[in-house]
Design a protein around this motif. Structure first.
Motif, mmCIF file in Angstrom:
data_model
loop_
_atom_site.group_PDB
_atom_site.id
_atom_site.type_symbol
_atom_site.label_atom_id
_atom_site.label_comp_id
_atom_site.label_asym_id
_atom_site.label_seq_id
_atom_site.Cartn_x
_atom_site.Cartn_y
_atom_site.Cartn_z
ATOM 1 N N GLU A 146 0.775 -1.381 -0.069
ATOM 2 C CA GLU A 146 0.014 0.069 0.110
ATOM 3 C C GLU A 146 0.778 1.366 0.045
ATOM 4 O O GLU A 146 1.968 1.102 0.144
ATOM 5 C CB GLU A 146 -0.931 0.014 1.335
ATOM 6 C CG GLU A 146 -1.888 -1.204 1.237
ATOM 7 C CD GLU A 146 -3.147 -1.199 0.200
ATOM 8 O OE1 GLU A 146 -3.121 -0.370 -0.451
ATOM 9 O OE2 GLU A 146 -3.429 -2.329 0.227
ATOM 10 N N PRO A 147 0.386 2.344 -0.230
ATOM 11 C CA PRO A 147 1.166 3.680 -0.061
ATOM 12 C C PRO A 147 1.636 4.092 1.241
ATOM 13 O O PRO A 147 2.563 4.762 1.064
ATOM 14 C CB PRO A 147 -0.048 4.572 -0.694
ATOM 15 C CG PRO A 147 -1.153 3.922 -1.394
ATOM 16 C CD PRO A 147 -1.139 2.704 -0.678
ATOM 17 N N TRP A 148 1.488 3.293 2.101
ATOM 18 C CA TRP A 148 1.845 3.415 3.666
ATOM 19 C C TRP A 148 2.892 2.463 3.761
ATOM 20 O O TRP A 148 3.083 2.184 5.137
ATOM 21 C CB TRP A 148 0.755 3.602 4.641
ATOM 22 C CG TRP A 148 -0.280 2.404 4.539
ATOM 23 C CD1 TRP A 148 -0.324 1.060 5.023
ATOM 24 C CD2 TRP A 148 -1.639 2.692 3.683
ATOM 25 N NE1 TRP A 148 -1.414 0.442 4.720
ATOM 26 C CE2 TRP A 148 -2.174 1.378 4.108
ATOM 27 C CE3 TRP A 148 -2.310 3.495 3.082
ATOM 28 C CZ2 TRP A 148 -3.410 1.183 3.431
ATOM 29 C CZ3 TRP A 148 -3.394 3.283 2.407
ATOM 30 C CH2 TRP A 148 -3.962 2.119 2.538
ATOM 31 N N ASP A 149 3.461 1.645 2.736
ATOM 32 C CA ASP A 149 4.438 0.769 2.945
ATOM 33 C C ASP A 149 5.656 1.515 2.106
ATOM 34 O O ASP A 149 5.596 2.356 1.158
ATOM 35 C CB ASP A 149 4.076 -0.616 2.396
ATOM 36 C CG ASP A 149 3.161 -1.332 2.976
ATOM 37 O OD1 ASP A 149 2.763 -0.932 4.214
ATOM 38 O OD2 ASP A 149 2.099 -1.797 2.434
ATOM 39 N N ALA A 150 6.934 1.050 2.455
ATOM 40 C CA ALA A 150 7.949 1.675 1.976
ATOM 41 C C ALA A 150 9.428 0.447 1.694
ATOM 42 O O ALA A 150 9.643 -0.222 2.837
ATOM 43 C CB ALA A 150 8.822 2.924 2.167
ATOM 44 N N LEU A 151 9.955 0.539 0.586
ATOM 45 C CA LEU A 151 11.266 -0.169 0.792
ATOM 46 C C LEU A 151 12.287 1.034 0.603
ATOM 47 O O LEU A 151 12.282 1.762 -0.392
ATOM 48 C CB LEU A 151 11.277 -0.861 -0.807
ATOM 49 C CG LEU A 151 12.551 -1.627 -0.980
ATOM 50 C CD1 LEU A 151 12.808 -2.696 0.375
ATOM 51 C CD2 LEU A 151 12.946 -2.483 -2.306
ATOM 52 N N ILE A 152 13.266 0.858 1.588
ATOM 53 C CA ILE A 152 14.326 1.800 1.667
ATOM 54 C C ILE A 152 15.486 1.148 1.018
ATOM 55 O O ILE A 152 16.019 -0.071 1.150
ATOM 56 C CB ILE A 152 14.596 1.808 3.372
ATOM 57 C CG1 ILE A 152 13.375 2.085 4.195
ATOM 58 C CG2 ILE A 152 15.943 2.705 3.665
ATOM 59 C CD1 ILE A 152 13.653 2.036 5.508
ATOM 60 N N CYS A 153 15.935 1.995 0.220
ATOM 61 C CA CYS A 153 17.204 2.034 -0.418
ATOM 62 C C CYS A 153 18.259 2.769 -0.012
ATOM 63 O O CYS A 153 18.088 3.911 0.371
ATOM 64 C CB CYS A 153 16.848 2.200 -2.110
ATOM 65 S SG CYS A 153 15.409 1.559 -2.687
ATOM 66 N N ARG B 18 18.501 2.743 -5.249
ATOM 67 C CA ARG B 18 17.105 3.041 -5.824
ATOM 68 C C ARG B 18 16.712 2.913 -7.391
ATOM 69 O O ARG B 18 15.887 2.414 -7.462
ATOM 70 C CB ARG B 18 16.751 4.333 -5.114
ATOM 71 C CG ARG B 18 15.278 4.636 -5.319
ATOM 72 C CD ARG B 18 14.823 5.909 -4.636
ATOM 73 N NE ARG B 18 15.558 6.999 -5.267
ATOM 74 C CZ ARG B 18 15.360 7.592 -6.473
ATOM 75 N NH1 ARG B 18 14.403 7.269 -7.123
ATOM 76 N NH2 ARG B 18 16.171 8.626 -6.842
ATOM 77 N N ARG B 19 17.634 3.683 -8.024
ATOM 78 C CA ARG B 19 17.460 3.511 -9.522
ATOM 79 C C ARG B 19 17.628 2.109 -10.094
ATOM 80 O O ARG B 19 16.918 1.773 -10.950
ATOM 81 C CB ARG B 19 18.505 4.493 -10.276
ATOM 82 C CG ARG B 19 18.290 5.837 -10.025
ATOM 83 C CD ARG B 19 19.073 6.668 -10.833
ATOM 84 N NE ARG B 19 20.270 6.802 -10.671
ATOM 85 C CZ ARG B 19 20.876 7.493 -9.670
ATOM 86 N NH1 ARG B 19 20.224 8.347 -8.927
ATOM 87 N NH2 ARG B 19 22.291 7.653 -9.470
ATOM 88 N N ALA B 20 18.407 1.036 -9.534
ATOM 89 C CA ALA B 20 18.561 -0.187 -9.999
ATOM 90 C C ALA B 20 17.297 -0.905 -9.577
ATOM 91 O O ALA B 20 16.818 -1.587 -10.582
ATOM 92 C CB ALA B 20 19.753 -0.931 -9.174
#
Length: 551
Positions: free
Chosen positions: A136-143, A149-151
C-alpha cells in the motif's frame, strides 16, 4: 516520534561472528543506533522466528544498554504490530508480510524493509513480487543509495512492462521507494598515534612509508577484484620511486577465496608490499585505520549498493580513493574527501546471456556476479594519480581526511540517520490513518483449503445440519478421549476441551441444529466450534444428519 516494531533475528543484527557479511555489520549498527538514538518511550521487538528469549536478550545486552521498556511481540502477534503502527524488516522481503497483513486488514500497520544486495535471484523475485503483492502507499522499501534505488526502479519497470504486455494491466501501483543511507557510529573511529606506531612495528612497515588500507571481505567474485587496485598502487610506487604498502583487513568465508584474492593482488602489484591483518576483529579494524595514510576501495561488483567501509574510513579521518560506483557516489565527494575514480561497464543489452545462464542455473551466483565484475573497467591511471597525489602531500591528506571526517559526522552518523527512519514512519502513518478502513481479506495465492477443495467431500457442514450425541459417555470419559495425542493436534486450532464438552452436553437430551448450537457461543469462538463439530463427529462423539447427495 513515530516508531516501528523491529523484526528481531539474531543473525541479521550480529556482526560479532567470524567473517560477518556487510548486511550483518549494517544490521548491528542499525539496532545499536535504534536502541540508543530512537525518540521513543518504549521499544517494540518482534520475535518472529520464535527464538529463545535469552538469545535475543543477550544480543540486546551486547548492543545496549536498553534504557526503556521493551514490549515483546510473539511470532503470531501481527495484530499487535498496530501498536507502534509499523514494522521494520532488515531485508527487502516485504512481499510475504504484505500478504500476511491482509488477513488483519491492509490499514492495520505499515511495512518497511531495506535493500542490501539486490542481484540474487530470490531478491529479484521478492522485489518483482511487490507489483502484485498487496502493498500500500503506507509501505516503503528503503534503498540505501540513489544508485541502488534506480537499480530497483529499473527492475520494477521491466516487470511492469511484462505485466502490461501479458495481461493488459493498466493499474500497477508503484512500490514506495525511499533513499536513506546506512550509518556508522562515528565515535568508534579516529586516529591514534600510539596505535599507528604499534601496528607499523608489528607489521614491519617503516614509520614514513606510504600505506593504503583495504577493508572488506576478500572475494574476487562477489566483493571487488584487487587487480585494478594493485595496478594503481604499482604505478604509484613507480612514480614515487619508493616502496608502497598495501594493508589488507577483511578475511574470507572460505580459505580458497582468501587465497584467490591474495594471489590476484600479488599478480598485479609485484613490487607493492602487502601486509595482512592478523584477524578480523572489530578492534583490529578500528586500530588499523591509524596505521594507514589512504583508504583504497575500487569496488566493481553488483553486490554492493551502498558500501560502509568508505564511510568508516572517512569517520577515522582517512582520505579515500574509491571507484565512482554505486553508493560510493553518495558518500565520497570527488576532490573534497578524496578521489572517485571513473568506471565503465557494457551498454544495456550486452548482459542478457549472463543473466539467462544465472536464471537457468547454468552458472551460480558467484560466477554471475564475478563475470559482470570482470566486464567493469576502473580507470587505473586515474587511481594511480590520486594515490600519488595523496601519498606525496601530507597537507592534502590532512585536508581531505578532515573534510571526510566532518561529512561522516554530519551526514552519516546514526544519530542523524535514525531520525530519518522515524520521519518516514511518521509519513507512512499519516497516509495509513487517512485511508478508509479496509476489512481483513484472504490471500488468493493461498486459498482456504475448504474453498479450494470444496468438491472433495459429499457435502459441507451447514447451519441446518442436525447434531446428536453418538452414544452416552461416562463422567470424564469424553475429556480423556479428547485429550489423546492422536485426537488433539494443537496446530489444528481445535475447540478447548470445556468447549467440546459443552457441545456434547447441549445435544445430550435431543438433537440440535448447528445454527442453534452456535447461537450460544461467543461470536469470536463460533468458527472454531463450528469446525470442531466435525472433529467431534470424526471420533465418534457426535452423529451428524442432514440432506446430502452422493453422485
Amino acid at each position: 516520534m513515530a516508531s516501528a516494531a523491529i523484526q528481531l533475528d539474531v543473525e541479521a543484527y550480529d556482526a560479532s561472528t567470524p567473517r560477518p557479511m556487510g548486511r550483518n555489520s549494517a544490521g548491528e549498527g542499525f539496532l545499536r543506533a535504534f536502541l540508543k538514538h530512537a525518540d521513543v518511550d518504549r521499544f517494540h521487538l518482534w520475535n518472529f522466528r520464535d527464538l529463545p528469549q535469552d538469545e535475543l536478550e543477550a544480543l540486546l545486552d551486547r548492543l545496549g544498554p536498553v534504557d526503556r521498556p521493551v514490549v515483546w511481540l510473539g511470532r503470531g502477534d501481527r495484530q499487535a504490530l498496530g501498536q507502534p503502527g509499523a514494522v521494520y524488516i532488515p531485508a527487502p522481503t516485504l512481499r510475504a508480510e504484505a500478504w500476511a497483513r491482509r488477513a488483519f486488514g491492509p490499514t492495520s500497520y505499515s511495512i518497511t524493509g531495506i535493500t542490501h544486495t539486490i542481484v540474487e535471484n530470490y531478491i529479484l523475485d521478492e522485489m518483482a513480487g511487490l507489483l502484485i503483492a498487496p502493498t500500500e502507499p503506507w509501505d516503503a522499501l528503503i534503498c540505501t543509495s540513489e544508485a541502488g534505488r534506480r537499480a530497483v526502479e529499473n527492475h520494477l519497470a521491466g516487470v511492469a512492462a511484462y505485466l502490461q504486455d501479458r495481461f493488459g494491466a493498466t493499474r500497477l501501483p508503484p512500490a514506495q521507494l525511499v533513499t536513506i543511507p546506512l550509518g556508522v557510529h562515528t565515535a568508534d573511529f579516529g586516529q591514534d598515534p600510539a596505535a599507528r606506531v604499534r601496528w607499523r612495528e608489528r607489521l614491519d612497515i617503516p614509520p614514513d612509508a606510504p600505506v593504503a588500507l583495504h577493508m572488506g571481505r576478500f572475494s574476487v567474485t562477489t566483493k571487488l577484484h584487487p587487480g585494478p587496485s594493485g595496478l594503481a598502487l604499482q604505478q604509484a610506487a613507480e612514480r614515487l620511486g619508493r616502496p608502497v604498502y598495501w594493508l589488507m583487513f577483511g578475511g574470507a568465508r572460505r580459505p580458497e577465496d582468501e587465497q584467490a584474492f591474495q594471489a590476484a593482488a600479488s599478480a598485479f602489484a609485484p613490487d607493492v608490499q602487502v601486509r595482512l591483518a592478523p584477524d578480523t576483529e572489530a578492534q583490529t579494524r578500528d586500530e588499523l585505520v591509524s596505521a594507514a595514510d589512504v583508504f583504497l576501495s575500487l569496488s566493481d561488483n553488483l553486490q554492493e549498493t551502498f558500501g560502509l567501509t568508505p564511510v568508516e574510513a572517512m569517520a577515522a579521518g582517512l582520505p579515500c580513493v574509491v571507484s565512482d560506483w554505486n553508493g560510493y557516489r553518495d558518500t565520497v565527494r570527488h576532490g573534497v574527501d578524496g578521489f572517485r575514480i571513473r568506471t565503465l561497464q557494457p551498454r544495456p543489452g550486452l548482459g542478457s546471456d549472463l543473466v539467462y545462464a544465472y536464471a537457468q542455473g547454468i552458472m551460480g551466483y558467484e560466477d554471475y556476479a564475478g563475470s559482470a565484475a570482470l566486464l567493469t573497467a576502473v580507470d587505473v591511471a586515474e587511481a594511480a594519480e590520486g594515490l600519488t597525489a595523496l601519498f606525496s602531500d601530507a597537507g592534502l591528506r590532512a585536508r581531505m581526511g578532515a573534510a571526510g571526517q566532518a561529512r561522516a559526522r554530519e551526514t552519516f552518523d546514526w544519530r542523524g540517520v535514525i531520525p530519518q527512519y522515524q520521519a518516514l514512519w511518521a509519513e507512512l502513518a499519516r497516509r495509513r490513518l487517512a485511508a478508509p478502513a479496509q476489512p481483513p481479506l484472504d490471500n488468493p495465492f493461498r486459498p482456504d483449503p475448504f474453498d479450494m477443495f470444496a468438491d472433495h467431500p459429499t457435502a459441507p457442514l451447514t447451519a441446518d445440519t442436525l447434531v446428536a450425541l453418538a452414544r452416552p459417555f461416562a463422567e470424564g470419559e469424553a475429556a480423556l478421549l479428547l485429550d489423546l495425542p492422536a485426537v488433539r493436534n494443537v496446530a489444528a486450532r481445535l475447540p478447548a476441551t470445556p468447549e467440546a464438552e459443552a457441545v456434547l452436553a447441549a445435544v445430550a437430551a435431543s438433537p440440535r441444529s448447528v445454527g442453534a448450537l452456535l447461537a450460544e457461543v461467543a461470536p469470536e469462538r463460533r468458527p472454531f466450534v463450528e469446525r470442531g463439530i466435525l472433529w467431534l463427529a470424526k471420533f465418534g462423539f457426535l452423529r451428524l444428519s442432514g440432506k446430502s447427495t452422493r453422485n
